[in-house]
Design an enzyme around this catalytic site. Structure first.
Site: not given
Lengths: 435, 418
Positions: A320, A180, A352, A331, A416, A357
């Protein structure tokens, strides 16, 4: 030292997203509070635990890609990238010429999916009916089966190769994948390539689609996606107490990055300056960052330093914000740790919530949105944040888009595998002295 | 004046050796790792040669066996080289002496050249497809009872990067490059750039690949680039490359970082660059202009002339067209400078090639020999202008140039020295 670095201008933006087939319609849909999430239409997802996604709608590849050979040897996500790049070049009003082609580069955050699902269905039918590869049947037919155009679809760097060929780019070329964080990493590498004078112009961005049976399966198995199948539009709810996982999106964003001098000299419209990047590893777990924000904290701090920005210069953060409990907590804590008491005063939003995503494309799409936010003096919202999570007690712009002139903006992407990317954007009109 | 970037650790796992010492010894003895593929039944097939890692046993290759269930074969191969290079560099005993290792970890980067083509991992879905009998609804419903819950994590293209971070606590700048056969050189170069701009003090660089899969073999054979006979670079009988498995890893440091911990220095990364030749996914330009450009630019960046180069580690993949173009370009640029290559012995290790070949190039410079191309019998007419040899050539100078070429018409080049 910092002042001597070549500055980098964003002069072109191209996007294919769940909210639109170009930058303008995507941006307008964001401001209109629309959601790109719906029940999956591209395949029968009724047996999966998650049956919703943010799909790109009405994309007709032949409308964007005129070269039939290229059309035949590309998958949908690569076609998104080619279409977005064409828009970015048109938007920037510049293309490689025989005198500049060696000064152009291309850096792409590439999708992790290799062969398409239809390929595997066919492979299964021909060579693995019983569930295991029958190697002898495979040998007998392998030559008829193994066409180069099919193979070119599966290369991780096909988008890079085709963009270079189509636009006759002869300089720096790079393909990266850090899940990501890929799109953000690609923009960061584009910035570095111009700074170290490997290039004056870079096509940089990312593309992805995992909205197919195996892609969706992978995340279903992990239980990472929202299962709010009856309420697709409110399924992606970053920083909301009732969130239950992320929503998969697809698409591409490609930007034209250009050395400041070149952009100024030709009187180009500059959306924003790509002013810095931070790039770290969490070194914690494959799927999660440390709840304290460790790793993300250093990425944000590095981006600020790299861009020569101070905490008080930042007046918007594109988060994010995946709408998973672990990300949102980590975050929020990272932002609180870096900005201390100022954290609560900074508008933060996760687009998002509307776009889903986009995985390898996410960082590029959100980088583009950050530049557009500066250009239009507008902050997009976090949709569906109706029940603020007390652990994420910051200003997530839940009420709707805001009109604010912006000096400097950050965009976060965490992947990830633990790669954290933070990009810093500056208003092109901002006076260096005031920063 | 930018700081010197030095090499302080080496590690590799190849078809000719389970570490650097064995691999280097095999090269000096002119041994090749290419043989009949063992990992699947290849008997009846024309293209049955490969350069496999011998006696592959994942449990012996990683210190933490617990993570094996979360990794692919590719990842194990990559992480083994990482473990070797870090052990070789003595970084960890030095870190032990620090009262607060946080800064050390945050200023240690990780740069990876990763595989670009993988099929085998998708085989986990084949039993599910059988069970689903053509119904996607059934496919979805039976998913959890057939496929391993961690399937996606096993297939992540950035696992080697991630676990290098997790296992060692390194948290600095990082990249995971998926750019076919130039990935290894690009990982070295991106690490060098990050070190040169001062945001990290040291970096782990690794390239790894495992190309021995039936579908990969078949696609490359159909493209006409795989040999049924063997890999014979620049030879009149050359007829293709051989796919391989392997990994290589380096520890790079700024000179001052290496000096501070009194590390042994195995060489220096001078400079390099990547450029495209914009000719599509598979074709390469027959006029050699792309290759010429990348080498010329590399010499410019390194502020060297061709006279400063002791020898060239060519891409030398054994395909008819690529070798001929490369020989022509190298002859034009380097006149009578010795040329060698390592793929004849290692097979083509794709994303790993740049790193493994950098290791072998550094060892060549140290021992002042240019290893021979063991399979060279009759130098081809269209490659006659370069100085290649079956056995080792002598070497005077202390710099060498390494060439890597990949699909999507990308070329990378690097100059190293001792």
């Amino acid at each position: 030292m910092k002042n001597k670095l070549t500055r980098v201008a964003i002069t072109g933006i191209g996007m294919i997203t769940p909210l639109g087939l170009d930058t303008h319609s995507t941006w307008e849909a964001l401001l209109q509070k629309r959601s790109g999430v719906s029940r999956i239409r591209s395949f029968d997802a009724s047996g999966f635990t998650t049956q919703i996604a943010a799909e790109v709608k009405n994309f007709q590849p032949q409308h964007f890609i005129k070269n039939k050979k290229i059309l035949k040897s590309t998958t949908l996500p690569i076609q998104f990238a080619l279409a977005a790049a064409e828009e970015a070049l048109q938007d920037a009003n510049i293309r490689p010429t025989s005198s500049t082609d060696k000064r152009w580069g291309v850096v792409i955050g590439s999708s992790m999916m290799s062969a398409e699902f239809s390929y595997w269905q066919d492979f299964h039918r021909q060579f693995a009916k019983e569930g295991q590869l029958d190697i002898k049947t495979f040998y007998k037919n392998s030559f008829n089966y193994s066409s180069p155009s099919e193979f070119s679809k599966m290369q991780s760097n096909t988008a890079v190769g085709l963009l270079a060929e189509l636009h006759q780019i002869f300089g720096y070329a790079m393909s990266v994948h850090t899940a990501c964080a890929s799109g953000g990493q690609a923009l960061g590498l584009g910035l570095q390539a111009i700074r170290r004078q490997d290039a004056d112009y870079v096509l940089a961005g990312g593309f992805d689609s995992m909205i197919n049976p195996t892609g969706v399966s992978g995340f279903c198995l992990l239980g990472a996606m929202s299962t709010s199948n009856d309420h697709p539009e409110s399924a992606s709810r970053p920083f909301d107490r009732l969130r239950n996982g992320f929503v998969l999106g697809e698409g591409a964003a490609i930007l034209v990055l250009e050395s400041w001098e070149k952009a100024k000299a030709r009187g180009a419209r500059i959306y924003a300056e790509l002013a810095g990047e931070g790039n770290t590893l969490s070194a914690y777990r494959i799927t999660d960052s440390h709840p304290s924000g460790d790793g993300a904290i250093q990425a944000i701090q590095t981006a600020l330093r790299d861009a020569n920005l101070h905490l008080e210069n930042i007046d918007y953060i594109n988060a994010h914000g995946t709408s998973t409990q672990m990300n949102d907590l980590c975050e929020s804590n990272a932002i609180k740790s870096v900005f201390a008491e100022r954290a609560k005063k900074i508008p933060i939003s996760s687009t998002k919530s509307q776009l889903g995503h986009l995985i390898s494309a996410a960082g590029a799409v959100e980088g583009a949105i950050s530049a557009l936010a500066i250009h239009h003096s507008k902050i997009p919202m976090t949709l569906n944040q109706e029940n603020p999570d007390p652990a994420c007690d910051l200003d997530f712009v839940a009420e709707g888009p805001r009109n604010v002139s912006l000096t400097a903006v950050l965009s976060n992407s965490f992947g990830f595998g633990g790669t954290n990317n933070c990009l810093a954007f500056k208003n092109p009109l901002a006076d260096e002295v005031t920063l | 004046m930018t700081e010197k970037i030095v090499v302080t650790g080496l590690g590799c796992l190849t078809s000719i050796g389970k570490n650097v010492t064995e691999t280097w010894q095999a090269i000096k003895e002119n041994k090749s790792g290419i043989s009949k593929i063992q990992s699947w039944e290849s008997e009846e097939w024309e293209f049955a040669l490969g350069a496999e890692i011998k006696d592959f046993d994942p449990r012996t290759l990683l210190s933490d066996r617990k993570i094996l269930k979360l990794l692919s074969k590719h990842d194990v191969i990559g992480l083994n080289a990482v473990e070797q290079a870090i052990a070789h560099s003595q970084l960890l005993p030095y870190r032990e002496t620090l009262t607060d290792p946080a800064e050390f970890n945050e200023r240690t980067g990780v740069f990876v050249g990763s595989p670009g083509t993988k099929f085998h991992q998708q085989y986990d879905y084949l039993p599910l497809l059988t069970r689903a009998e053509g119904s996607l609804k059934q496919f979805g419903e039976e998913l959890n009872s057939v496929v391993h819950p961690m399937w996606l994590l096993r297939t992540l293209p950035n696992n080697v990067l991630a676990y290098t971070g997790i296992q060692y606590g390194f948290k600095g700048c990082n990249q995971n490059i998926v750019n076919h056969s130039v990935g290894g050189i690009q990982a070295i170069l991106e690490a060098k750039y990050a070190l040169s701009r001062g945001i990290i003090d040291r970096a782990i660089v690794v390239g790894y690949d495992a190309m021995i899969e039936p579908q990969i073999q078949s696609y490359y054979a159909a493209l006409g680039v795989v040999s049924p006979n063997g890999l014979k670079p620049f030879d009149e009988k050359r007829d293709g490359t051989i796919l391989a498995e392997g990994s290589g890893a380096l520890v790079l440091e700024t000179f001052s970082s290496a000096q501070k911990r009194e590390a042994t220095i195995y060489g220096e990364i001078l400079n390099g660059i990547t450029t495209t030749e914009a000719s599509g996914i598979f074709p390469i330009r027959e006029d050699g202009s792309g290759l010429f450009h990348v080498i010329e630019e590399t010499l410019n960046r390194a502020e060297l002339t061709s006279q400063d180069i002791g020898f060239v580690t060519a891409h030398a993949n054994g395909t008819v067209l690529s070798d001929a173009i490369e020989a022509r370009v190298l002859a034009n640029l380097f006149n009578s400078i010795p040329v060698t290559g390592f793929k004849w012995a290692l097979g083509h290790t794709f994303a790993a090639a740049g790193v493994i070949e950098t290791i072998l190039t550094l060892l060549s410079l140290q021992e002042k020999i240019v290893p021979g191309i063991g399979t060279l019998q009759q130098q081809a007419n269209d490659c006659r202008k370069i100085k290649v040899n079956q056995t080792a050539q002598t070497l005077q100078k202390s710099n060498a140039l390494i060439v890597a070429r990949g699909f999507s018409s990308v070329n990378s080049c690097l100059v190293v020295g001792v």
